[in-house]
Design a protein around this motif. Sequence first.
Motif, PDB file in Angstrom:
ATOM      1  N   ALA A  21    -121.179  72.332 -44.760  1.00  0.00           N
ATOM      2  CA  ALA A  21    -120.973  73.158 -43.568  1.00  0.00           C
ATOM      3  C   ALA A  21    -120.475  74.551 -43.949  1.00  0.00           C
ATOM      4  CB  ALA A  21    -119.989  72.479 -42.615  1.00  0.00           C
ATOM      5  N   GLY A  22    -119.542  74.622 -44.868  1.00  0.00           N
ATOM      6  CA  GLY A  22    -119.034  75.922 -45.305  1.00  0.00           C
ATOM      7  C   GLY A  22    -120.103  76.765 -45.973  1.00  0.00           C
ATOM      8  N   ILE A  46    -123.243  84.487 -41.610  1.00  0.00           N
ATOM      9  CA  ILE A  46    -122.275  85.565 -41.423  1.00  0.00           C
ATOM     10  C   ILE A  46    -122.991  86.897 -41.634  1.00  0.00           C
ATOM     11  CG2 ILE A  46    -120.143  86.602 -42.279  1.00  0.00           C
ATOM     12  CD1 ILE A  46    -119.294  83.742 -43.129  1.00  0.00           C
ATOM     13  N   ASN A  47    -122.887  87.780 -40.670  1.00  0.00           N
ATOM     14  CA  ASN A  47    -123.606  89.061 -40.735  1.00  0.00           C
ATOM     15  C   ASN A  47    -122.979  90.065 -41.695  1.00  0.00           C
ATOM     16  OD1 ASN A  47    -125.646  88.345 -38.916  1.00  0.00           O
ATOM     17  ND2 ASN A  47    -124.353  88.850 -37.172  1.00  0.00           N
ATOM     18  N   ASP A  48    -121.685  90.036 -41.821  1.00  0.00           N
ATOM     19  CA  ASP A  48    -121.003  90.965 -42.721  1.00  0.00           C
ATOM     20  C   ASP A  48    -121.222  90.491 -44.163  1.00  0.00           C
ATOM     21  OD1 ASP A  48    -118.988  92.069 -44.464  1.00  0.00           O
ATOM     22  OD2 ASP A  48    -117.825  92.617 -42.696  1.00  0.00           O
ATOM     23  N   PRO A  49    -121.906  91.296 -44.998  1.00  0.00           N
ATOM     24  CA  PRO A  49    -122.228  90.839 -46.360  1.00  0.00           C
ATOM     25  C   PRO A  49    -121.013  90.538 -47.228  1.00  0.00           C
ATOM     26  CG  PRO A  49    -122.934  93.128 -46.011  1.00  0.00           C
ATOM     27  CD  PRO A  49    -122.423  92.622 -44.708  1.00  0.00           C
ATOM     28  N   VAL A  50    -119.934  91.269 -47.024  1.00  0.00           N
ATOM     29  CA  VAL A  50    -118.720  91.010 -47.816  1.00  0.00           C
ATOM     30  C   VAL A  50    -118.128  89.655 -47.447  1.00  0.00           C
ATOM     31  CG1 VAL A  50    -116.373  91.807 -48.307  1.00  0.00           C
ATOM     32  CG2 VAL A  50    -118.248  93.461 -48.153  1.00  0.00           C
ATOM     33  N   TRP A  51    -118.038  89.383 -46.148  1.00  0.00           N
ATOM     34  CA  TRP A  51    -117.493  88.099 -45.717  1.00  0.00           C
ATOM     35  C   TRP A  51    -118.432  86.956 -46.070  1.00  0.00           C
ATOM     36  CZ3 TRP A  51    -112.922  86.425 -44.995  1.00  0.00           C
ATOM     37  CH2 TRP A  51    -111.911  87.324 -44.666  1.00  0.00           C
ATOM     38  N   ALA A  52    -119.726  87.160 -45.972  1.00  0.00           N
ATOM     39  CA  ALA A  52    -120.682  86.115 -46.359  1.00  0.00           C
ATOM     40  C   ALA A  52    -120.486  85.751 -47.826  1.00  0.00           C
ATOM     41  CB  ALA A  52    -122.108  86.586 -46.094  1.00  0.00           C
ATOM     42  N   ARG A  53    -120.347  86.774 -48.667  1.00  0.00           N
ATOM     43  CA  ARG A  53    -120.122  86.531 -50.096  1.00  0.00           C
ATOM     44  C   ARG A  53    -118.794  85.828 -50.327  1.00  0.00           C
ATOM     45  NH1 ARG A  53    -119.572  91.731 -53.353  1.00  0.00           N
ATOM     46  NH2 ARG A  53    -117.496  91.548 -52.488  1.00  0.00           N
ATOM     47  N   ASN A  54    -117.745  86.249 -49.610  1.00  0.00           N
ATOM     48  CA  ASN A  54    -116.431  85.626 -49.782  1.00  0.00           C
ATOM     49  C   ASN A  54    -116.443  84.152 -49.382  1.00  0.00           C
ATOM     50  OD1 ASN A  54    -115.383  88.042 -50.670  1.00  0.00           O
ATOM     51  ND2 ASN A  54    -114.473  88.587 -48.703  1.00  0.00           N
ATOM     52  N   VAL A  55    -117.059  83.836 -48.253  1.00  0.00           N
ATOM     53  CA  VAL A  55    -117.109  82.439 -47.792  1.00  0.00           C
ATOM     54  C   VAL A  55    -117.966  81.612 -48.750  1.00  0.00           C
ATOM     55  CG1 VAL A  55    -117.872  80.920 -45.926  1.00  0.00           C
ATOM     56  CG2 VAL A  55    -116.601  83.013 -45.399  1.00  0.00           C
ATOM     57  N   ALA A  56    -119.113  82.138 -49.150  1.00  0.00           N
ATOM     58  CA  ALA A  56    -119.959  81.417 -50.112  1.00  0.00           C
ATOM     59  C   ALA A  56    -119.197  81.186 -51.413  1.00  0.00           C
ATOM     60  CB  ALA A  56    -121.257  82.190 -50.369  1.00  0.00           C
ATOM     61  N   THR A  57    -118.485  82.195 -51.870  1.00  0.00           N
ATOM     62  CA  THR A  57    -117.692  82.079 -53.103  1.00  0.00           C
ATOM     63  C   THR A  57    -116.657  80.971 -52.979  1.00  0.00           C
ATOM     64  OG1 THR A  57    -118.006  84.412 -53.648  1.00  0.00           O
ATOM     65  CG2 THR A  57    -116.096  83.309 -54.630  1.00  0.00           C
ATOM     66  N   CYS A  58    -115.939  80.967 -51.879  1.00  0.00           N
ATOM     67  CA  CYS A  58    -114.906  79.952 -51.656  1.00  0.00           C
ATOM     68  C   CYS A  58    -115.491  78.546 -51.749  1.00  0.00           C
ATOM     69  CB  CYS A  58    -114.270  80.187 -50.298  1.00  0.00           C
ATOM     70  SG  CYS A  58    -113.034  78.962 -49.842  1.00  0.00           S
ATOM     71  N   LEU A  63    -118.433  77.552 -52.963  1.00  0.00           N
ATOM     72  CA  LEU A  63    -119.040  77.256 -54.266  1.00  0.00           C
ATOM     73  C   LEU A  63    -117.967  76.916 -55.298  1.00  0.00           C
ATOM     74  CD1 LEU A  63    -121.836  79.969 -54.320  1.00  0.00           C
ATOM     75  CD2 LEU A  63    -122.176  77.482 -54.241  1.00  0.00           C
ATOM     76  N   ILE A  64    -116.828  77.578 -55.220  1.00  0.00           N
ATOM     77  CA  ILE A  64    -115.716  77.223 -56.117  1.00  0.00           C
ATOM     78  C   ILE A  64    -115.217  75.820 -55.798  1.00  0.00           C
ATOM     79  CG2 ILE A  64    -113.316  77.758 -56.703  1.00  0.00           C
ATOM     80  CD1 ILE A  64    -114.107  80.750 -56.508  1.00  0.00           C
ATOM     81  N   PHE A  65    -115.122  75.483 -54.508  1.00  0.00           N
ATOM     82  CA  PHE A  65    -114.735  74.112 -54.139  1.00  0.00           C
ATOM     83  C   PHE A  65    -115.689  73.103 -54.766  1.00  0.00           C
ATOM     84  CE2 PHE A  65    -112.762  75.434 -49.772  1.00  0.00           C
ATOM     85  CZ  PHE A  65    -111.629  75.895 -50.414  1.00  0.00           C
ATOM     86  N   VAL A  66    -116.998  73.371 -54.659  1.00  0.00           N
ATOM     87  CA  VAL A  66    -118.007  72.460 -55.210  1.00  0.00           C
ATOM     88  C   VAL A  66    -117.845  72.355 -56.724  1.00  0.00           C
ATOM     89  CG1 VAL A  66    -120.482  72.129 -55.606  1.00  0.00           C
ATOM     90  CG2 VAL A  66    -119.657  72.788 -53.332  1.00  0.00           C
ATOM     91  N   ALA A  67    -117.683  73.490 -57.388  1.00  0.00           N
ATOM     92  CA  ALA A  67    -117.554  73.485 -58.849  1.00  0.00           C
ATOM     93  C   ALA A  67    -116.320  72.716 -59.305  1.00  0.00           C
ATOM     94  CB  ALA A  67    -117.528  74.922 -59.372  1.00  0.00           C
ATOM     95  N   VAL A  68    -115.196  72.946 -58.639  1.00  0.00           N
ATOM     96  CA  VAL A  68    -113.959  72.250 -59.015  1.00  0.00           C
ATOM     97  C   VAL A  68    -114.078  70.753 -58.735  1.00  0.00           C
ATOM     98  CG1 VAL A  68    -111.494  72.031 -58.492  1.00  0.00           C
ATOM     99  CG2 VAL A  68    -112.507  74.289 -58.801  1.00  0.00           C
ATOM    100  N   ALA A  69    -114.667  70.391 -57.601  1.00  0.00           N
ATOM    101  CA  ALA A  69    -114.883  68.970 -57.309  1.00  0.00           C
ATOM    102  C   ALA A  69    -115.773  68.341 -58.375  1.00  0.00           C
ATOM    103  CB  ALA A  69    -115.497  68.804 -55.919  1.00  0.00           C
ATOM    104  N   GLY A  70    -116.757  69.076 -58.839  1.00  0.00           N
ATOM    105  CA  GLY A  70    -117.629  68.573 -59.900  1.00  0.00           C
ATOM    106  C   GLY A  70    -116.893  68.385 -61.210  1.00  0.00           C
ATOM    107  N   ILE A  71    -116.020  69.315 -61.539  1.00  0.00           N
ATOM    108  CA  ILE A  71    -115.219  69.179 -62.762  1.00  0.00           C
ATOM    109  C   ILE A  71    -114.319  67.951 -62.665  1.00  0.00           C
ATOM    110  CG2 ILE A  71    -113.346  70.228 -64.102  1.00  0.00           C
ATOM    111  CD1 ILE A  71    -114.645  72.978 -63.367  1.00  0.00           C
ATOM    112  N   ILE A  85    -124.098  78.533 -61.173  1.00  0.00           N
ATOM    113  CA  ILE A  85    -125.286  79.391 -61.175  1.00  0.00           C
ATOM    114  C   ILE A  85    -125.419  80.110 -59.829  1.00  0.00           C
ATOM    115  CG2 ILE A  85    -127.819  79.390 -61.241  1.00  0.00           C
ATOM    116  CD1 ILE A  85    -127.550  77.064 -63.317  1.00  0.00           C
ATOM    117  N   ALA A  86    -125.197  79.373 -58.743  1.00  0.00           N
ATOM    118  CA  ALA A  86    -125.259  79.991 -57.417  1.00  0.00           C
ATOM    119  C   ALA A  86    -124.162  81.037 -57.260  1.00  0.00           C
ATOM    120  CB  ALA A  86    -125.136  78.919 -56.333  1.00  0.00           C
ATOM    121  N   LEU A  87    -122.985  80.757 -57.775  1.00  0.00           N
ATOM    122  CA  LEU A  87    -121.889  81.725 -57.708  1.00  0.00           C
ATOM    123  C   LEU A  87    -122.254  83.009 -58.438  1.00  0.00           C
ATOM    124  CD1 LEU A  87    -119.010  82.010 -56.630  1.00  0.00           C
ATOM    125  CD2 LEU A  87    -118.191  80.979 -58.738  1.00  0.00           C
ATOM    126  N   LEU A  88    -122.857  82.874 -59.591  1.00  0.00           N
ATOM    127  CA  LEU A  88    -123.314  84.060 -60.338  1.00  0.00           C
ATOM    128  C   LEU A  88    -124.366  84.829 -59.535  1.00  0.00           C
ATOM    129  CD1 LEU A  88    -123.496  82.552 -63.924  1.00  0.00           C
ATOM    130  CD2 LEU A  88    -121.824  84.218 -63.065  1.00  0.00           C
TER     131      LEU A  88
END
Length: 120
Positions: free
Chosen positions: A62-63, A70-82, A84-92, A112-115
């Motif tokens: 959902a996140g 999200i229309n604001d590109p900065v916020w879209a990137r920030n939410v995606a980053t958040c 994707l980090i959750f996914v990566a840490v859960a994977g670790i 890779i998606a975060l990059l």
Amino acid sequence: MSMLAIILVTLIALLHLYIAWFEIFAWETRGPNVFASFPKDLFTPTKSLAANQGIYNAFLAAGLLWSLFINDPVWARNVATCYLIFVAVAGIFGAATASKKILYVQTVPATIALLAVWFT
């Protein structure tokens, strides 16, 4: 976000929707085929635990999907980053505690998606 980042975020969200469906609704039916090394008699007693994990995977999806709307590109990137980090840490954590395969299924694609989110 670039088209590549959008595609990768979407694919990871879809993966987590599948995992959520599997853990919430198909744990007892498909679980024994997917996790052959897990004793078959434990799928029914662990159904609620798997469903709980499934809810967390649904929240991750959902996140990630939210970030695409999200229309604001900065916020879209920030939410995606958040997320994707959750996914990566859960994977670790999953790779350290359950199966090394989780690192390749979850952490590597999220990284890779975060990059892509940050550098394309």
